[in-house]
Design an enzyme around this catalytic site. Structure first.
Site, mmCIF file in Angstrom:
data_model
loop_
_atom_site.group_PDB
_atom_site.id
_atom_site.type_symbol
_atom_site.label_atom_id
_atom_site.label_comp_id
_atom_site.label_asym_id
_atom_site.label_seq_id
_atom_site.Cartn_x
_atom_site.Cartn_y
_atom_site.Cartn_z
ATOM 1 N N PHE A 126 -18.297 -6.879 2.370
ATOM 2 C CA PHE A 126 -17.208 -6.628 3.301
ATOM 3 C C PHE A 126 -17.265 -5.140 3.652
ATOM 4 C CE2 PHE A 126 -13.037 -5.496 4.855
ATOM 5 C CZ PHE A 126 -13.011 -6.363 5.948
ATOM 6 N N THR A 127 -16.928 -4.822 4.900
ATOM 7 C CA THR A 127 -17.139 -3.476 5.442
ATOM 8 C C THR A 127 -16.581 -2.351 4.549
ATOM 9 O OG1 THR A 127 -15.137 -3.819 6.750
ATOM 10 C CG2 THR A 127 -17.229 -4.299 7.828
ATOM 11 N N ASP A 217 -12.455 -9.890 -5.227
ATOM 12 C CA ASP A 217 -11.680 -9.500 -4.067
ATOM 13 C C ASP A 217 -10.796 -10.708 -3.801
ATOM 14 O OD1 ASP A 217 -10.575 -9.113 -1.580
ATOM 15 O OD2 ASP A 217 -12.303 -8.008 -0.806
ATOM 16 N N LYS A 260 -2.914 -10.079 3.815
ATOM 17 C CA LYS A 260 -3.402 -11.419 4.164
ATOM 18 C C LYS A 260 -2.566 -12.465 3.413
ATOM 19 C CE LYS A 260 -7.072 -8.693 5.319
ATOM 20 N NZ LYS A 260 -7.086 -7.231 5.124
HETATM 21 N N1 F0G Z 1 -11.371 -7.257 1.481
HETATM 22 C C1 F0G Z 1 -11.421 -8.199 2.435
HETATM 23 C C2 F0G Z 1 -12.103 -9.483 2.150
HETATM 24 C C3 F0G Z 1 -10.833 -7.960 3.685
HETATM 25 O O1 F0G Z 1 -10.906 -8.896 4.616
HETATM 26 C C4 F0G Z 1 -10.196 -6.710 3.923
HETATM 27 C C5 F0G Z 1 -9.613 -6.416 5.214
HETATM 28 C C6 F0G Z 1 -10.178 -5.768 2.901
HETATM 29 C C7 F0G Z 1 -10.773 -6.075 1.688
HETATM 30 C C8 F0G Z 1 -9.567 -4.408 3.084
HETATM 31 O O2 F0G Z 1 -8.191 -4.511 3.067
HETATM 32 O O3 F0G Z 1 -7.528 -3.793 5.358
HETATM 33 O O4 F0G Z 1 -5.863 -3.910 3.510
HETATM 34 O O5 F0G Z 1 -7.581 -2.138 3.522
HETATM 35 N N2 F0G Z 1 -9.831 -7.113 6.224
HETATM 36 C C9 F0G Z 1 -9.247 -6.936 7.543
HETATM 37 C C10 F0G Z 1 -9.855 -7.940 8.476
HETATM 38 C C11 F0G Z 1 -9.292 -5.545 8.055
HETATM 39 O O6 F0G Z 1 -9.518 -7.873 9.676
HETATM 40 O O7 F0G Z 1 -10.611 -8.798 8.036
HETATM 41 P P1 F0G Z 1 -7.243 -3.538 3.925
#
Ligand code: F0G
Length: 459
Positions: A126-127, A217, A260
């Site tokens: 994940f990014t 995660d 989420k």
């Molecule tokens: N892990 C996962 C699997 C996520 O999808 C995200 C965020 C994060 C960590 C980071 O969390 O944004 O609260 O700092 N996903 C968003 C998305 C940005 O659009 O999928 P965060």
């Protein structure tokens, strides 16, 4: 005789926020100003916002009532106690470090566990997670099952870790170079795909035997639990909360974006069982987030998250949540639009490679497709392909990910079935005229997490 009945959302709507349709000419102008990046559009110019499910959900009346019960003391807020109780009751972890959102927890976990040259195997990147691992001196290694890379594979657990791949990483590098496994529930970048309980169990056993920790995660863990209930033998009759507890019992801790599953607009936490690790985390949270009893959140926000955690495991809630995603996915499948199957838990992913076979990946087909959908209807989606994958940290070359996707992400408890119909109609209309869509070139590229702020121009 058995009659099949429909389900419906287990709530009614108390507050509404008007949204506006715009003209195609206006939207074309907005796109040009936004550099063809849907992240750079203004919310007021968006009709139906499927950019993300992150922080975009609707809170319940119970959560809003909780907002009025904020104890905004600097230290020892009672809302922190409620949050810890909720995490202990639902997830089963002993210690909780609140953070402003998920990446705050990833930052602390990475800084306290990773040393220069370490490897962190995980089930697809994940990014933000991967970047924090790299900034701490580590390198992410993908050990997800090959099925995850095939958008047409109907495999029910495309989020699983391939144990042979994991074993090979350990054999080659030694367990002492691997501080922990980064194990994501309902893998976002794979299309919202679940991990089976059997896989959680096997990975945990394997890691325990080697002294490697398993860090989840758990951002979309409840959606994963719902799929286990639907798809895995022996789980059909168990409550969601029990499945959630069982998954967490097969790990040493978790990072969570509360935006989420936990049904809040802001917030997150790091959960741990080991008292020594917890102590380390409390020393870091005071530097980067705030005191260990609020960690970047207001008391009222911790209360809303504590209540959201309890609501998230309600069966009727999660069935309606995932059911809405399935509804949208089925509409698109029926129209012949190429999407990732099985349909995921939080989003429908359009397969831009099959949607736009005339565009090479260097022309950013997913980015171009997201722009075309916005131009058609004002529906905002997000690129999850070569722009999101970024560059190799060593060679600085573009990573060419196997999946080139556009994500239609559903906020929780926000849109109706009619919004899904309109969104599906727009994608279908764009599909009918797909040959008209041309590629993009990147004209501005930020150094990190480029997908958020990069700018493009039409070729
Ligand atoms: N892990 C996962 C699997 C996520 O999808 C995200 C965020 C994060 C960590 C980071 O969390 O944004 O609260 O700092 N996903 C968003 C998305 C940005 O659009 O999928 P965060």
């Amino acid at each position: 005789m058995f009659t099949r009945r429909s389900w419906a959302e287990p709530f009614k709507i108390k507050v509404v926020e008007p949204i506006q349709m715009t003209t195609r000419g206006y939207r074309e102008q907005c796109l040009e100003e936004a550099g063809y990046n849907t992240f750079l559009l203004r919310s007021r110019d968006v009709y139906i916002d499927l950019l993300t499910d992150s922080g975009t959900g609707a809170m319940s009346d119970n959560q809003w009532a909780g907002m009025m019960m904020g104890d905004e003391a600097y230290a020892g807020s009672r809302n922190f106690d409620h949050l810890v109780e909720a995490v202990r009751d639902i997830y089963g972890y002993r210690y909780v470090v609140p953070t402003h959102q998920g990446r705050g927890a990833e930052h602390i976990l990475s800084q306290m566990m990773i040393e220069d040259g370490d490897l962190i195997p995980g089930n697809m990147y994940f990014t933000t997670t991967k970047l924090h691992q790299e900034l701490a001196g580590g390198a992410f290694i993908d050990v997800i099952t090959d099925q995850a890379f095939d958008p047409e594979s109907e495999y029910p657990f495309k989020g699983n870790i391939d144990l042979d791949k994991l074993r090979a990483v350990v054999d080659e590098n030694g367990a002492d170079r691997i501080p922990y496994i980064s194990f994501e529930a309902n893998v976002n970048m794979a299309g919202g795909q679940p991990v089976s309980m059997q896989n959680f169990r096997e990975v945990y056993r394997f890691c325990q035997s080697l002294g490697i920790k398993v860090m989840l995660d758990a951002t979309r863990l409840v959606e994963n639990a719902y799929f286990i209930k639907q798809r895995e033998d022996g789980y059909a009759d168990l409550p969601i909360a029990q499945i959630v507890r069982e998954i967490c019992s097969l790990s040493d801790g978790a990072t969570v974006s509360g935006k989420k599953d936990c049904l809040v607009n802001i917030g997150g936490f790091l959960a741990l069982n080991d008292p020594e690790l917890y102590e380390k985390a409390t020393h870091l949270v005071v530097i980067f987030e705030g005191l260990h009893t609020y960690g970047g959140m207001a008391g009222r926000d911790m209360e809303a998250m504590a209540r959201g955690i309890r609501e998230s495991v309600d069966y009727e809630h999660i069935r309606a949540r995932v059911g809405q995603v399935e509804y949208l996915g089925k509409k698109l499948l029926d129209a012949g639009v190429p999407i990732v199957v099985p349909v995921g838990g939080h989003a429908v992913y359009l397969d831009a490679r099959r949607f736009l076979p005339h565009l090479d990946q260097e022309l950013f087909p997913a980015q171009a497709l997201a722009a075309a959908i916005y131009a058609d209807s004002g529906v905002r989606t997000m690129e999850r392909g070569m722009v999101s994958a970024g560059r190799d940290p060593v060679t600085r070359k573009n990573i060419r990910p196997p999946l080139e996707l556009v994500r239609m992400t559903l906020p929780r408890r926000v849109y109706t079935q009619a919004h899904m119909d309109v969104s599906a109609e727009s994608v279908t209309a764009v599909y009918d005229e797909r040959n008209m869509i041309t590629g993009l070139k990147m004209v501005y590229e930020p150094q990190n997490l480029r997908f958020f702020q990069a700018r493009f121009a039409r070729i």
